[in-house]
Design a protein around this motif. Structure first.
Motif, short mmCIF file in Angstrom:
data_model
loop_
_atom_site.label_atom_id
_atom_site.label_comp_id
_atom_site.label_asym_id
_atom_site.label_seq_id
_atom_site.Cartn_x
_atom_site.Cartn_y
_atom_site.Cartn_z
N SER A 64 0.86 -1.19 0.00
CA SER A 64 0.00 0.00 0.00
C SER A 64 0.89 1.22 0.00
N GLY A 65 0.50 2.20 -0.78
CA GLY A 65 1.27 3.43 -0.91
C GLY A 65 0.38 4.50 -1.50
N PRO A 66 0.97 5.63 -1.89
CA PRO A 66 0.16 6.74 -2.40
C PRO A 66 -0.63 6.38 -3.65
N ARG A 67 -0.16 5.37 -4.41
CA ARG A 67 -0.87 4.98 -5.63
C ARG A 67 -1.95 3.93 -5.37
N GLY A 68 -2.17 3.61 -4.12
CA GLY A 68 -3.22 2.64 -3.82
C GLY A 68 -2.67 1.37 -3.21
N VAL A 69 -3.43 0.30 -3.39
CA VAL A 69 -3.06 -1.00 -2.83
C VAL A 69 -2.86 -1.95 -4.00
N ARG A 70 -1.77 -2.67 -3.96
CA ARG A 70 -1.53 -3.67 -5.00
C ARG A 70 -1.44 -5.03 -4.32
N ILE A 71 -2.29 -5.94 -4.75
CA ILE A 71 -2.33 -7.27 -4.15
C ILE A 71 -1.93 -8.28 -5.22
N GLU A 72 -0.84 -8.99 -4.97
CA GLU A 72 -0.42 -10.06 -5.88
C GLU A 72 -0.73 -11.40 -5.25
N TYR A 73 -1.15 -12.35 -6.07
CA TYR A 73 -1.55 -13.67 -5.58
C TYR A 73 -1.51 -14.64 -6.74
N SER A 74 -1.44 -15.93 -6.42
CA SER A 74 -1.50 -16.92 -7.49
C SER A 74 -2.77 -17.74 -7.46
N ASP A 75 -3.39 -17.88 -6.28
CA ASP A 75 -4.69 -18.56 -6.25
C ASP A 75 -5.69 -17.67 -5.52
#
Ligand code: ACM
Ligand code: ZN
Length: 614
Positions: free
Chosen positions: A110-121
């Protein structure tokens, strides 16, 4: 996909500075239970508003549902939701599928550009949402609009994956029955704590709780006991009131579906060959036929009326299981196997004849014959069995998994034989045992197992070799409901201790009691918002008297709450911030009543507890 937002310089500096040392246990404002594998906290916060969309592959039904869980909370507590879209270049909660992450793992930044969630399943994406919810203020769990709350999350990088694949919570719905509405809440709380196996204990001596179309008597008759013992099973007092309940197959499908949407596998337990009295009271021909009369048990315990290993019994159990397989997609089915007394088999001509014909040594080998035979059937249907330790008696069935409840020995033995094991030792993980002073608590089933005892348990026995350790696939907290007549009592007994089990199930092996208690104290705000009626003994000193001379005892006093001072008196007066501070064990005699309370900043934080040698 573009690079993730450039982090502020301070954040980068902080990363460099902390790269060589372990992060703070609770990492500032990030207080997540169970503790993620790796947390880095950066300076700054992101505010979630309607302007911040959720960006997902909108053709992915799993991701749509997962985004829905986040929005459901926001809609209820914050009064808005995030628009769901396939592409957007604003700051967003972005779900990004990547290859090669472990099952259930995620990376949340999470940062100023939002939230990035990486996952494989999808389970990984789901657990990232559980973490994201815990990064928001605890009020996000409220069931009404929380005006005046700022819906912000700290800037952070959280890399997470589970320690164990099997993270279980059990519920006995036979001693007492719990309807589907409550089961859904139970499952919601499990999911929030990243628990992924619901062990549903559906059959027992005291009641059969699953509809089986082919054997309607099981629920018509076997689901109701005449009355229930009052107090312990030795009291001799009964309430005189019939007690019953069962789940229709439609309700079971609904629960299995609800659980699956939360990445929880439901493992049904159909007990055999013991704990079968409710079934036998409907179909006495399944027993050794030594009694005049069979009826569902009206008290807790172990009963000699068990299934007789005859063809008729195996046909019955196979037919029951065929309906169970239709209802439960779980690859693993629990067949009980615990506490099967051998008296009836010793007296039964059929059982004795079978022992001779099959060349078995004794009734323990007959138990093994029973379980092996049932395992063959379960395997023939493409499923596997798990059973309590006693399935080791007389030799373990070839593909069986063991749930180790008597202690650790069953799990150790299973692992040494190359069988998977789940650790649920009663002295550590039975949530029907006392969690606070037994002298002041309502009746429980077993000795004192306080929060810390659960937290400190290491489920991977050191006596195992590294190769053997791999067979310990996880842990389970068991909620036997003998003394839990309603949902309120279940919540009181299970929480907060279940948070300690969840942390052992999910988080890295190194223990962190101080950090855990800090996070738990904050976590109470979430449980409060959810109206979970958890036990608050966390704030109350636990006074214990240990053997000393005939005339004295050694007193110890502990409190779970971090940064608290224990103050006590011996003259019957109420302890104040100026009373004697507890620093080490001390001697008391019969005339002295210890009264203790925990203080912070000179103010009491919990109840006064008290104890005297009698
Ligand atoms: C058990 O507690 N009988 C598994
Ligand atoms: Zn028999």
């Amino acid at each position: 996909m573009k690079n993730f937002a450039t982090l502020p310089i301070t954040a980068l500096l902080l990363t460099l500075l902390t790269a060589c040392s372990a992060p703070e246990p609770d990492n500032g404002e990030i207080r997540i239970i169970p503790r993620p594998r790796h947390v880095e906290r950066y300076e700054g916060r992101l505010t979630l508003t309607e302007q911040c969309p959720i960006v997902i592959d909108t053709a992915d039904s799993d991701l749509l549902r997962i985004a829905g869980f986040l929005n459901e909370r926001l809609r209820t507590a914050a009064g808005f939701e995030l628009p769901v879209t396939a592409a957007d270049d604003r700051a967003a909660v972005r779900f990004v599928p990547v290859d090669g992450m472990k099952s259930e793992a995620y990376l949340l930044q999470s940062g100023p550009r939002g939230v990035r969630i990486e996952y494989s399943d999808p389970a990984g994406a789901f657990y990232a949402v559980q973490t994201l919810l815990q990064m928001l203020p605890p009020a996000i769990y409220a069931d009404t609009r929380q005006r005046g709350t700022e819906w912000t999350i700290p800037y952070a990088r959280i890399e997470d994956e589970p320690r164990f694949a099997y993270r279980g919570m059990h519920l006995d719905v036979c001693s007492h029955f719990f309807g589907t509405e409550y089961l859904k809440r139970y499952l919601d709380l499990m999911a929030m704590h990243k628990i992924n196996r619901f062990h549903w204990h559906l059959t027992e001596d005291q009641g059969w709780r699953i509809e089986i179309k082919r054997y309607p008597l099981l629920t018509e008759k076997g689901s109701v006991r005449r009355e229930t013992v009052i107090g312990s099973c030795f009291s001799g007092f009964y309430d005189g009131k019939p007690y019953g309940g069962y789940y229709t197959q439609e309700e079971i499908r609904e629960i299995v579906r609800y659980a699956a949407e939360r990445y929880i596998t439901v493992i049904p337990e159909i007990e055999m060959p013991g704990h079968a009295l409710a079934a036998i009271s409907c179909y006495p021909e399944l027993s050794c036929g030594l009694e005049e009369h069979y009826e569902p048990a009206t008290k807790w315990g172990v009963f000699r009326q068990v299934y007789c290993p005859k063809e008729e019994t195996f046909r019955f159990l196979e037919n029951v299981l065929d309906e169970v397989f239709e209802l439960f997609p779980s690859p693993v089915i629990h067949i009980g196997g615990d506490e099967c007394p051998k008296q009836s088999w010793k007296q039964c001509p059929h059982c004795q004849g079978l022992i001779r014909r099959m060349g078995l040594k004794d009734e323990f080998e007959l138990q093994s014959y029973f379980i092996r035979r049932m395992e063959r059937f379960v395997n023939s249907r493409g499923r596997e069995i798990i059973g309590w330790d006693e399935i080791l008696q007389g030799g373990l069935a070839p593909n069986a998994k063991v749930m180790s409840w008597l202690g650790e020995e069953g799990g150790i033995e299973a692992a040494r034989q190359g069988h998977e094991a789940v650790m649920a030792p009663h002295s550590r993980y039975y949530l029907d045992y006392y969690q606070a002073d037994p002298d002041t608590e309502a009746i429980c089933m077993g000795h004192l197992v306080p929060l810390r005892t659960m937290y400190d348990y290491n489920p991977v026995p050191e006596v195992l070799t590294d190769d053997e350790k791999r067979f310990i696939i996880g842990v389970e907290g068991c909620v036997w409901t003998e003394y839990m007549p309603d949902a309120a009592r279940v919540e009181y007994m299970a929480w907060p201790r279940m948070t300690a089990i969840a942390e052992t199930a999910w988080s890295p092996a190194a223990k962190d009691w101080e950090g855990f208690t800090r996070r738990l104290e904050y976590h109470f705000g979430r449980l409060d918002a959810l109206h979970v009626g958890y036990c608050r003994a966390f704030y109350d000193p636990l006074i214990q008297l240990h053997k000393d001379s005939a005339y004295t005892r050694i007193a110890t006093i502990e409190v779970d709450a971090p940064d608290a001072e224990i103050r006590y008196t011996l003259d019957g007066s109420e302890p104040t911030a100026a009373s004697t501070r507890y620093t080490q064990p001390f001697v008391v005699n019969r005339s002295q009543r210890i009264r203790a309370a925990a203080f912070r900043d000179g103010k009491p934080i919990g109840a006064t507890t008290s104890k005297q040698m009698n």
